[in-house]
Design a protein around this motif. Structure first.
Motif, PDB file in Angstrom:
ATOM      1  N   VAL A  63       0.846  -1.201   0.000  1.00  0.00           N
ATOM      2  CA  VAL A  63       0.000   0.000   0.000  1.00  0.00           C
ATOM      3  C   VAL A  63       0.873   1.240   0.000  1.00  0.00           C
ATOM      4  CG1 VAL A  63      -1.666   1.330   1.363  1.00  0.00           C
ATOM      5  CG2 VAL A  63      -1.949  -1.149   1.093  1.00  0.00           C
ATOM      6  N   GLU A  64       1.899   1.234   0.853  1.00  0.00           N
ATOM      7  CA  GLU A  64       2.812   2.373   0.897  1.00  0.00           C
ATOM      8  C   GLU A  64       3.532   2.539  -0.436  1.00  0.00           C
ATOM      9  OE1 GLU A  64       6.596   4.036   3.546  1.00  0.00           O
ATOM     10  OE2 GLU A  64       5.593   2.134   4.053  1.00  0.00           O
ATOM     11  N   GLY A  65       3.943   1.427  -1.022  1.00  0.00           N
ATOM     12  CA  GLY A  65       4.603   1.497  -2.325  1.00  0.00           C
ATOM     13  C   GLY A  65       3.689   2.062  -3.392  1.00  0.00           C
ATOM     14  N   PHE A  66       2.404   1.739  -3.296  1.00  0.00           N
ATOM     15  CA  PHE A  66       1.439   2.260  -4.256  1.00  0.00           C
ATOM     16  C   PHE A  66       1.363   3.784  -4.177  1.00  0.00           C
ATOM     17  CE2 PHE A  66      -3.035   3.616  -4.752  1.00  0.00           C
ATOM     18  CZ  PHE A  66      -3.148   3.460  -6.126  1.00  0.00           C
ATOM     19  N   THR A  67       1.336   4.298  -2.957  1.00  0.00           N
ATOM     20  CA  THR A  67       1.248   5.761  -2.811  1.00  0.00           C
ATOM     21  C   THR A  67       2.512   6.432  -3.317  1.00  0.00           C
ATOM     22  OG1 THR A  67       2.056   5.612  -0.538  1.00  0.00           O
ATOM     23  CG2 THR A  67      -0.338   5.542  -0.864  1.00  0.00           C
ATOM     24  N   ARG A  68       3.649   5.756  -3.181  1.00  0.00           N
ATOM     25  CA  ARG A  68       4.897   6.322  -3.684  1.00  0.00           C
ATOM     26  C   ARG A  68       4.904   6.351  -5.219  1.00  0.00           C
ATOM     27  NH1 ARG A  68       8.733   7.150   0.077  1.00  0.00           N
ATOM     28  NH2 ARG A  68       8.321   6.314   2.163  1.00  0.00           N
ATOM     29  N   GLN A  69       4.289   5.362  -5.828  1.00  0.00           N
ATOM     30  CA  GLN A  69       4.172   5.382  -7.285  1.00  0.00           C
ATOM     31  C   GLN A  69       3.301   6.559  -7.739  1.00  0.00           C
ATOM     32  OE1 GLN A  69       2.776   1.606  -8.650  1.00  0.00           O
ATOM     33  NE2 GLN A  69       4.628   0.491  -8.020  1.00  0.00           N
ATOM     34  N   LEU A  70       2.239   6.828  -6.969  1.00  0.00           N
ATOM     35  CA  LEU A  70       1.383   7.965  -7.315  1.00  0.00           C
ATOM     36  C   LEU A  70       2.170   9.271  -7.225  1.00  0.00           C
ATOM     37  CD1 LEU A  70      -1.936   7.047  -5.454  1.00  0.00           C
ATOM     38  CD2 LEU A  70      -1.436   6.828  -7.897  1.00  0.00           C
ATOM     39  N   GLY A 103      -3.812  -2.337 -12.470  1.00  0.00           N
ATOM     40  CA  GLY A 103      -4.202  -3.725 -12.179  1.00  0.00           C
ATOM     41  C   GLY A 103      -3.800  -4.056 -10.763  1.00  0.00           C
ATOM     42  N   GLN A 104      -4.741  -4.294  -9.896  1.00  0.00           N
ATOM     43  CA  GLN A 104      -4.464  -4.433  -8.482  1.00  0.00           C
ATOM     44  C   GLN A 104      -4.448  -5.909  -8.086  1.00  0.00           C
ATOM     45  OE1 GLN A 104      -7.561  -2.192  -6.735  1.00  0.00           O
ATOM     46  NE2 GLN A 104      -6.929  -0.239  -7.607  1.00  0.00           N
ATOM     47  N   THR A 105      -3.258  -6.350  -7.625  1.00  0.00           N
ATOM     48  CA  THR A 105      -3.129  -7.727  -7.124  1.00  0.00           C
ATOM     49  C   THR A 105      -3.236  -7.763  -5.616  1.00  0.00           C
ATOM     50  OG1 THR A 105      -0.738  -7.477  -7.030  1.00  0.00           O
ATOM     51  CG2 THR A 105      -1.648  -8.402  -9.048  1.00  0.00           C
ATOM     52  N   ASN A 106      -3.255  -6.591  -4.977  1.00  0.00           N
ATOM     53  CA  ASN A 106      -3.355  -6.500  -3.525  1.00  0.00           C
ATOM     54  C   ASN A 106      -4.790  -6.124  -3.175  1.00  0.00           C
ATOM     55  OD1 ASN A 106      -3.171  -5.939  -0.811  1.00  0.00           O
ATOM     56  ND2 ASN A 106      -1.224  -4.840  -0.974  1.00  0.00           N
ATOM     57  N   ASP A 107      -5.501  -7.032  -2.451  1.00  0.00           N
ATOM     58  CA  ASP A 107      -6.891  -6.734  -2.124  1.00  0.00           C
ATOM     59  C   ASP A 107      -7.013  -5.593  -1.118  1.00  0.00           C
ATOM     60  OD1 ASP A 107      -5.757  -8.117  -0.092  1.00  0.00           O
ATOM     61  OD2 ASP A 107      -7.201  -9.774  -0.081  1.00  0.00           O
ATOM     62  N   LEU A 109      -5.989  -2.713  -1.805  1.00  0.00           N
ATOM     63  CA  LEU A 109      -6.141  -1.549  -2.680  1.00  0.00           C
ATOM     64  C   LEU A 109      -7.465  -1.569  -3.453  1.00  0.00           C
ATOM     65  CD1 LEU A 109      -2.496  -1.450  -4.093  1.00  0.00           C
ATOM     66  CD2 LEU A 109      -3.474  -0.026  -2.295  1.00  0.00           C
ATOM     67  N   GLN A 110      -8.411  -2.325  -2.917  1.00  0.00           N
ATOM     68  CA  GLN A 110      -9.698  -2.389  -3.605  1.00  0.00           C
ATOM     69  C   GLN A 110     -10.473  -1.065  -3.490  1.00  0.00           C
ATOM     70  OE1 GLN A 110     -11.848  -5.729  -2.063  1.00  0.00           O
ATOM     71  NE2 GLN A 110     -10.533  -7.254  -3.057  1.00  0.00           N
ATOM     72  N   ASP A 111     -10.239  -0.318  -2.410  1.00  0.00           N
ATOM     73  CA  ASP A 111     -11.030   0.900  -2.172  1.00  0.00           C
ATOM     74  C   ASP A 111     -10.067   2.029  -1.781  1.00  0.00           C
ATOM     75  OD1 ASP A 111     -13.015   2.688  -1.806  1.00  0.00           O
ATOM     76  OD2 ASP A 111     -13.876   1.734  -0.021  1.00  0.00           O
ATOM     77  N   TYR A 112      -9.821   2.960  -2.692  1.00  0.00           N
ATOM     78  CA  TYR A 112      -8.939   4.078  -2.401  1.00  0.00           C
ATOM     79  C   TYR A 112      -9.387   5.289  -3.255  1.00  0.00           C
ATOM     80  CZ  TYR A 112      -6.740   2.850  -6.832  1.00  0.00           C
ATOM     81  OH  TYR A 112      -6.521   2.567  -8.147  1.00  0.00           O
ATOM     82  N   ASP A 201     -10.837  -2.626   4.514  1.00  0.00           N
ATOM     83  CA  ASP A 201     -11.919  -3.230   5.292  1.00  0.00           C
ATOM     84  C   ASP A 201     -11.335  -4.210   6.314  1.00  0.00           C
ATOM     85  OD1 ASP A 201     -14.186  -4.720   6.204  1.00  0.00           O
ATOM     86  OD2 ASP A 201     -15.268  -4.051   4.420  1.00  0.00           O
ATOM     87  N   GLU A 202     -11.899  -4.166   7.517  1.00  0.00           N
ATOM     88  CA  GLU A 202     -11.430  -5.055   8.587  1.00  0.00           C
ATOM     89  C   GLU A 202     -11.558  -6.526   8.173  1.00  0.00           C
ATOM     90  OE1 GLU A 202     -12.325  -5.808  13.341  1.00  0.00           O
ATOM     91  OE2 GLU A 202     -13.939  -5.186  11.993  1.00  0.00           O
ATOM     92  N   LYS A 203     -12.559  -6.852   7.377  1.00  0.00           N
ATOM     93  CA  LYS A 203     -12.777  -8.241   6.978  1.00  0.00           C
ATOM     94  C   LYS A 203     -11.627  -8.768   6.127  1.00  0.00           C
ATOM     95  CE  LYS A 203     -17.804  -7.680   7.033  1.00  0.00           C
ATOM     96  NZ  LYS A 203     -19.043  -7.696   6.211  1.00  0.00           N
ATOM     97  N   ILE A 204     -11.047  -7.849   5.319  1.00  0.00           N
ATOM     98  CA  ILE A 204      -9.919  -8.263   4.483  1.00  0.00           C
ATOM     99  C   ILE A 204      -8.720  -8.618   5.351  1.00  0.00           C
ATOM    100  CG2 ILE A 204      -8.311  -7.530   2.699  1.00  0.00           C
ATOM    101  CD1 ILE A 204     -10.504  -5.777   1.568  1.00  0.00           C
ATOM    102  N   ILE A 205      -8.480  -7.782   6.375  1.00  0.00           N
ATOM    103  CA  ILE A 205      -7.376  -8.083   7.284  1.00  0.00           C
ATOM    104  C   ILE A 205      -7.678  -9.346   8.077  1.00  0.00           C
ATOM    105  CG2 ILE A 205      -6.011  -7.208   9.213  1.00  0.00           C
ATOM    106  CD1 ILE A 205      -6.590  -4.399   8.250  1.00  0.00           C
ATOM    107  N   ALA A 206      -8.941  -9.477   8.509  1.00  0.00           N
ATOM    108  CA  ALA A 206      -9.312 -10.642   9.309  1.00  0.00           C
ATOM    109  C   ALA A 206      -9.139 -11.942   8.526  1.00  0.00           C
ATOM    110  CB  ALA A 206     -10.752 -10.497   9.790  1.00  0.00           C
ATOM    111  N   SER A 207      -9.302 -11.870   7.173  1.00  0.00           N
ATOM    112  CA  SER A 207      -9.146 -13.088   6.368  1.00  0.00           C
ATOM    113  C   SER A 207      -7.721 -13.627   6.436  1.00  0.00           C
ATOM    114  CB  SER A 207      -9.540 -12.812   4.913  1.00  0.00           C
ATOM    115  OG  SER A 207      -8.648 -11.872   4.327  1.00  0.00           O
TER     116      SER A 207
END
Length: 763
Positions: A63-70, A103-107, A109-112, A201-207
């Motif tokens: 996630v941090e790497g994604f923001t650095r790309q932006l 193309g997002q392989t990290n779930d 980054l589904q909502d940003y 989402d907490e559910k994603i982390i909980a998975s």
């Protein structure tokens, strides 16, 4: 049971002790297993939590790497620095297409979204919103629009994470954590041109932690460095606060029991997050409890079965011992010295039996020289009827006859002729012993036996086929000269020796012995010292040579079908009468008549009367003329013997063919039996196993095992061609317990595997 009570109790106690010892060891192993199982369960749980921690940290790093790309994206930088809002609609569209639709392989980054301060515009994947419009669909329950704008959109963030918060997404209630990063990365003012916000989402982390919550039914709690909750599953916030504030709970301990749960704690070195997982004690010890129940069940059952087996074995073991005690007491009498231990009683009597057995064994070993001496006396006397009988008797006497060829000799001690007093006989006995000892000390491998009071018979056997007759005679002469010199120098004993011609077979030893006796008699008569060979003796014979033992050996040899041995006997008889004797015409006629009589007696035996052609053979024997030369007569006898031995050989061959036929028929019938062996075949044809093995190889040219494999493979080929059975089923049907063995045998014989063969046939 009372009859065996004493011995029975001793055995039973021994078996019980034997049961108790491994039971104690098993109990110690059980305790160790429980401890190890518990440690392994704890270790697995710690490992599971650490793996979940590693995965979560990698996802957050992405996630941090994604923001650095932006931050380094050209289109986005243009928009952040743009001031003419009306003329850069295309730039916004291009940024949405190129930046926000990665193309997002990290779930995670589904909502940003990205907030552009100069445009007051929120860009999301596929849409753009005004802040108030975005807040209508996506907002935190604990933040108003103004608070949200102030704390999230208009504030500068540096990899900041908002703890777990209640969140509404298009009318759906959930809990999320929020990652916020100002753009560009070097924004240090209170406000920044843009803010990248990732809602997780907490559910994603909980998975990621489901392995702990779903597998064990426990709970998971993740908090940041300030103690604010990031993720909480399976428990409640008040319970977590209570646990952390409890003085009995050590926050730095990796694993500890708190209440009914095993609490595992790890701390991230990257961001200071604290990961805790709680696993119910009963779930953690489930495997250990299973081991405990199984161990007690098996141990109890084993002890019960062991006790029953101990009772049976104690009875079975004590019964024969008591029977043996009764027999011992009947044979050796009851112990008069009072009651003794039964094993002492048996030990004493068995020790006596062993002592007596060793004494008997020593007596047998002591008698072995007598057995050997008796064998040699029978051998030189010609009492054996066949070569096989000689070889069997030699093996019984532990005598090696080597090549079966050699020379017979007689050593006579001189100076005692006509003396037969007790003192003289004792002196001769000692002299014979000294002569035999002298031969042994010379290192000569020779068989010796006494004959008469002053003679020793010697048999020198040829050591190998390569040494010629002249070399062997020279060696014997040299040995006898050394012996004569040795016994004279040491004991003042003089000797004289006579030797016969070479015997080419052990059946001719008696003939060589007779020749040695004649040579010795001639040497004594002519007063010649040293060694006398038979061919050196000038004897005049008025009678022919055809002893009864030679006749018996000839008959036995022909009946056995041993043609070469029979020819050798006839040749030896002819040589004796042609070269060593000067026979008159009458003696020659009598010799030929005796030999013809031998053959006629042989032909009247049951072994030959069943043949229709035997009458013509008799006629040939009768027609042999006495006036012909002995060479011609020998040739005619050889032809007759060839015919007779041929009849015997054919008879044997027919019998062998019939046996081989039986073997093949039985094999063809029983090939599917995996237990079919040469031993069972030998039982079927009622012949010894070794005999069957040699006969089959001799007649067919292959071993029985190879023939059996060939029969099985031929049938396997038929089944592969014509049936739908699998290879494993075919292997069973042709007598193989293992399909692997069948495939290997098939490939070795046919060159390809069964499956490949079937494919070739199908094509």
């Amino acid at each position: 049971m009372l009859k065996y009570s004493s011995v029975f109790r001793k055995f039973l106690i021994s078996y019980v002790v034997i049961l108790i010892i491994p039971s104690i060891g098993g109990y110690m192993s059980y305790l160790t297993s429980i401890s190890v199982t518990r440690s392994i369960s704890i270790e697995n749980s710690v490992t599971q939590l650490q793996k979940s921690q590693d995965i979560l940290e990698r996802r957050m790093a992405e996630v941090e790497g994604f923001t650095r790309q932006l931050a380094i994206n050209q289109e986005l930088n243009v928009l952040m620095n743009e001031r003419d809002n009306e003329r850069n609609v295309y730039g916004i569209w291009k940024a949405m297409r190129n930046v926000l639709t990665f193309g997002q392989t990290n779930d995670f980054l589904q909502d940003y979204y990205i907030y552009l301060a100069n445009y007051k515009l929120i860009l999301t994947p596929g849409s753009s919103y005004r802040p108030d419009h975005y807040y209508d669909n996506f907002h935190y329950n604990d933040l108003s629009l103004e608070e949200w704008s102030k704390e999230v959109l208009e504030k500068s963030h540096r990899s900041e994470i908002k703890p777990l918060s209640s969140f509404v997404s298009r009318g759906t209630q959930t809990s999320v954590i929020t990652y916020m990063q100002s753009l560009p990365l070097d924004s240090f003012n209170d406000t920044s041109p843009a803010v990248a916000v990732v809602i997780i989402d907490e559910k994603i982390i909980a998975s990621l932690l489901s392995g702990l919550t779903e597998r064990y039914g426990g709970w998971v709690h993740i908090s940041d460095a300030e103690g604010q909750t990031i993720v909480l599953q399976g428990s409640s916030e008040p319970e977590m606060v209570k646990m952390v504030s409890d003085p009995s709970f050590d926050k730095n301990e990796v694993s500890q029991f708190y209440g009914d749960d095993l609490v595992i704690t790890t701390t991230s070195n990257k961001n200071g997050w604290v990961y805790r997982a709680g696993i119910p004690r009963q779930v953690l010890m489930e495997n250990a409890n299973t081991i405990k129940e199984t161990t007690w069940l098996i141990t109890g059952g084993t002890l019960l079965i062991g006790l029953i087996v101990g009772l049976v074995l104690a009875y079975r073991t004590s019964a024969p011992i008591n029977r043996l005690l009764n027999v011992m007491k009947e044979q050796f009498g009851k112990d008069e010295a009072g009651p003794r231990n039964e094993f002492d009683f048996l030990s004493g009597n068995i020790a006596d039996m062993i002592t007596q057995n060793k004494f008997l064994e020593s007596e047998l070993n002591r008698q072995l020289p007598l057995v050997r001496d008796a064998f040699l006396k029978r051998l030189i006397a010609g009492e054996f009827k066949s070569r096989d009988e000689i070889l069997s008797a030699a093996e019984q006497a532990d005598i090696d006859l080597l090549q079966g060829k050699g020379y017979a000799g007689i050593i006579q001690i001189n100076g005692y002729a006509g003396m037969d007093s007790v003192e003289i006989l004792n002196e001769l006995s000692a002299s014979r012993l000294l002569v035999k000892q002298g031969l042994s000390e010379l290192g000569v491998d020779v068989l010796m036996t006494d004959i008469g009071s002053d003679k020793v018979v010697t048999l020198f056997f040829s050591m190998n086929e390569e040494s010629g007759k002249e070399n062997e005679i020279a060696d014997i002469n040299h040995t006898m000269e050394n012996l004569a010199q040795y016994v004279f120098n040491e004991y003042r004993i003089t000797i004289q020796a006579g030797f016969g011609e070479l015997f080419a077979s052990v059946t001719e030893v008696s003939l060589s012995f007779d020749q040695a006796n004649q040579a010795l008699e001639y040497a004594v008569y002519m007063n010649k010292k040293g060694i006398m060979w038979y061919n050196e003796a000038q004897t005049e014979n008025t009678t022919y040579y055809y002893p009864l033992d030679s006749e018996q050996r000839l008959i036995s040899t022909i009946r056995a079908g041993e043609l070469e041995e029979a020819k050798r006997i006839v040749h030896a008889i002819i040589v004796q009468n042609m070269e060593q004797r000067e026979l008159s015409i009458e003696m020659k006629h009598q010799l030929v008549g005796e030999m013809k009589g031998t053959f006629l007696k042989l032909l009247d035996q049951k072994a030959f009367t069943e043949y229709a052609s035997i009458e013509s053979v008799k006629r040939r024997v009768i027609d042999i003329g006495s006036s012909e030369t002995l060479e011609t007569i020998q040739s005619e006898f050889n032809e007759i013997m060839e015919e007779l031995c041929g009849l015997i050989a054919n008879k044997k061959k027919d019998a062998h063919i019939q046996i081989i036929k039986q073997i093949k028929e039985y094999t063809a019938e029983m090939y599917s039996d995996a237990e079919l062996t040469l031993y069972r075949v030998a039982e079927q044809v009622e012949r010894p196993e070794k005999y069957i093995s040699q006969l089959f190889k001799e007649v067919t040219g292959v071993n029985f095992s190879d023939h059996l494999v060939k029969v099985r493979m031929d049938q396997a080929v038929v089944l592969l061609k014509e049936s739908g059975y699998t290879v494993d089923e075919i292997a069973t049907r042709v007598g193989y317990n293992s399909s692997h063995s069948f495939r290997r045998a098939f490939k070795r014989l046919m060159g390809i595997s069964p499956s490949a063969y079937r494919q070739c046939v199908d094509e």
